[in-house]
Design a protein around this motif. Structure first.
Motif, mmCIF file in Angstrom:
data_model
loop_
_atom_site.group_PDB
_atom_site.id
_atom_site.type_symbol
_atom_site.label_atom_id
_atom_site.label_comp_id
_atom_site.label_asym_id
_atom_site.label_seq_id
_atom_site.Cartn_x
_atom_site.Cartn_y
_atom_site.Cartn_z
ATOM 1 N N GLY A 230 -99.197 -92.083 18.232
ATOM 2 C CA GLY A 230 -100.069 -91.406 19.181
ATOM 3 C C GLY A 230 -100.668 -92.237 20.285
ATOM 4 O O GLY A 230 -101.479 -91.732 21.060
ATOM 5 N N VAL A 231 -100.290 -93.523 20.415
ATOM 6 C CA VAL A 231 -100.773 -94.333 21.526
ATOM 7 C C VAL A 231 -99.992 -93.941 22.785
ATOM 8 O O VAL A 231 -98.764 -93.823 22.750
ATOM 9 C CB VAL A 231 -100.607 -95.831 21.240
ATOM 10 N N VAL A 232 -100.705 -93.697 23.880
ATOM 11 C CA VAL A 232 -100.063 -93.231 25.111
ATOM 12 C C VAL A 232 -100.447 -94.143 26.266
ATOM 13 O O VAL A 232 -101.615 -94.529 26.412
ATOM 14 C CB VAL A 232 -100.479 -91.790 25.459
ATOM 15 N N ILE A 233 -99.469 -94.477 27.097
ATOM 16 C CA ILE A 233 -99.736 -95.187 28.341
ATOM 17 C C ILE A 233 -98.985 -94.476 29.452
ATOM 18 O O ILE A 233 -97.827 -94.066 29.276
ATOM 19 C CB ILE A 233 -99.335 -96.681 28.260
ATOM 20 N N ALA A 234 -99.658 -94.264 30.575
ATOM 21 C CA ALA A 234 -99.048 -93.568 31.703
ATOM 22 C C ALA A 234 -99.308 -94.366 32.967
ATOM 23 O O ALA A 234 -100.443 -94.805 33.213
ATOM 24 C CB ALA A 234 -99.622 -92.159 31.843
ATOM 25 N N THR A 235 -98.277 -94.587 33.762
ATOM 26 C CA THR A 235 -98.407 -95.344 35.003
ATOM 27 C C THR A 235 -98.017 -94.469 36.190
ATOM 28 O O THR A 235 -97.172 -93.577 36.082
ATOM 29 C CB THR A 235 -97.526 -96.600 34.988
ATOM 30 N N LEU A 236 -98.644 -94.744 37.320
ATOM 31 C CA LEU A 236 -98.395 -94.010 38.561
ATOM 32 C C LEU A 236 -98.242 -95.011 39.690
ATOM 33 O O LEU A 236 -99.023 -95.968 39.799
ATOM 34 C CB LEU A 236 -99.565 -93.071 38.864
ATOM 35 N N SER A 237 -97.242 -94.819 40.537
ATOM 36 C CA SER A 237 -97.099 -95.635 41.737
ATOM 37 C C SER A 237 -96.698 -94.729 42.891
ATOM 38 O O SER A 237 -95.920 -93.787 42.719
ATOM 39 C CB SER A 237 -96.057 -96.743 41.545
ATOM 40 N N ILE A 238 -97.256 -95.002 44.067
ATOM 41 C CA ILE A 238 -96.986 -94.200 45.260
ATOM 42 C C ILE A 238 -96.550 -95.154 46.357
ATOM 43 O O ILE A 238 -97.253 -96.120 46.675
ATOM 44 C CB ILE A 238 -98.226 -93.404 45.695
ATOM 45 N N ARG A 239 -95.388 -94.879 46.953
ATOM 46 C CA ARG A 239 -94.821 -95.749 47.977
ATOM 47 C C ARG A 239 -94.256 -94.905 49.121
ATOM 48 O O ARG A 239 -93.880 -93.752 48.937
ATOM 49 C CB ARG A 239 -93.692 -96.610 47.397
ATOM 50 N N GLY A 240 -94.171 -95.537 50.295
ATOM 51 C CA GLY A 240 -93.522 -94.904 51.426
ATOM 52 C C GLY A 240 -94.472 -94.658 52.576
ATOM 53 O O GLY A 240 -95.694 -94.796 52.467
ATOM 54 N N ASP A 241 -93.896 -94.270 53.687
ATOM 55 C CA ASP A 241 -94.651 -93.958 54.901
ATOM 56 C C ASP A 241 -94.503 -92.487 55.235
ATOM 57 O O ASP A 241 -94.313 -92.102 56.385
ATOM 58 C CB ASP A 241 -94.148 -94.807 56.071
ATOM 59 N N GLY A 242 -94.571 -91.669 54.222
ATOM 60 C CA GLY A 242 -94.324 -90.248 54.410
ATOM 61 C C GLY A 242 -95.456 -89.534 55.098
ATOM 62 O O GLY A 242 -96.474 -90.122 55.475
ATOM 63 N N PRO A 243 -95.315 -88.223 55.229
ATOM 64 C CA PRO A 243 -96.267 -87.420 55.991
ATOM 65 C C PRO A 243 -97.550 -87.103 55.238
ATOM 66 O O PRO A 243 -98.485 -86.562 55.810
ATOM 67 C CB PRO A 243 -95.472 -86.136 56.266
ATOM 68 N N VAL A 244 -97.608 -87.425 53.953
ATOM 69 C CA VAL A 244 -98.776 -87.084 53.152
ATOM 70 C C VAL A 244 -99.384 -88.364 52.606
ATOM 71 O O VAL A 244 -98.754 -89.079 51.828
ATOM 72 C CB VAL A 244 -98.400 -86.130 51.989
ATOM 73 N N GLY A 245 -100.589 -88.678 53.005
ATOM 74 C CA GLY A 245 -101.242 -89.888 52.552
ATOM 75 C C GLY A 245 -101.710 -89.769 51.117
ATOM 76 O O GLY A 245 -101.825 -88.691 50.561
#
Length: 272
Positions: free
Chosen positions: A102-117
């Protein structure tokens, strides 16, 4: 009983046992037809909870089954969102790992020069016992750490809310897959009430959905596409998600957790 009577009784028993229609003295016995057993199919197709041959008939039951399967299965969940517009492409990547205990780890990364900051560039959430530790690197250079109650950890992790929203509206065609799985494909526009987490754009339009669901209700694969508008113009949003059950998932406790109660700020909660 006389000897003759005994012989006649024996003859009648033998005739009945042999199925012969002739009786002594020229009489005729009435034949009894034997019914031939008809095979009853036992391999009727089964469907995940909330799914039938005609489509999704119980979206809440399907969502609950997906949640139970995620909780009961050690897995690796990967989700990628691409936002394409006239000014470039923004890519949002999420990876979630859950161990057998039941141990959980979640990662998020955001990259790019897209139209939505995006306000967040990188984020890690780690759940152990009754605490969720969160660390986020913001686009303005700040780093924010938090300790959050695990009682509402479904809010902090992903893989549950989005299928619930997608299957609550719209019509789906059901196709039998392999190993008891079914394929769900939207047959018309799905009424998605708001956009995906991290995508700051207008209301989704022309939403299409495809999913692969196991017999237990686990959404193994998910694909979503829709159009939306921003101040810079129209964008196309595409999401792909996959869940891979794995018994060998290992999670290491991040080194920054001992300092997680310093620099408190408001929780940065994921919604999908």
């Amino acid at each position: 009983m006389t000897p003759d009577a005994g012989r006649w009784a024996l003859v009648v028993v033998l005739v009945a046992a042999s199925g012969c229609s002739a009786l002594p003295g020229g009489g005729t016995a009435v034949e009894t037809e034997t019914a031939t057993p008809v095979a009853v199919p036992t391999d009727r197709p089964s469907y995940p909870p909330g799914v039938g041959a005609a489509g999704v008939d119980g979206p809440q039951r399907l969502a609950a089954a997906n949640g139970r399967a995620l909780d009961a299965t050690a897995h690796r969940l990967e989700r990628t969102v691409e936002v394409r517009g006239p000014d470039g492409t923004l890519r949002i990547e999420r990876v979630q790992r859950r161990t057998a205990d039941g141990v959980v780890i979640a990662t998020l990364s955001i990259r790019g020069d897209g139209p939505v900051g995006a306000a967040v560039e990188n984020r890690t959430r780690y759940r152990e016992s009754d605490i969720v530790h969160s660390r986020a690197e913001l686009a303005d250079g700040r780093t924010v750490t938090n300790r959050l109650p695990a009682s509402s950890s479904a809010t902090y992790f992903f893989g549950r809310a989005l299928p619930r929203r997608l299957f609550a509206t719209g019509d789906y065609e059901v196709t039998r897959g392999t190993d008891g799985q079914v394929l769900l494909d939207s047959t018309g526009a799905v009424d998605l009430d708001r956009g995906l987490s991290g995508v700051r754009a207008g209301s989704p339009r022309n939403v299409s959905v495809g999913a692969t669901v196991t017999e237990a209700g686990l959404v193994r694969e998910l694909a979503v596409a829709y159009d939306a508008r921003t101040g810079a113009g129209s964008v196309r949003v595409r999401l792909t998600q996959s869940v891979t059950p794995r018994n060998d998932v290992a999670v290491e406790r991040p080194a920054w957790i001992p300092d997680a109660d310093e620099g408190q700020s408001r929780p940065l909660n994921a919604t999908v």
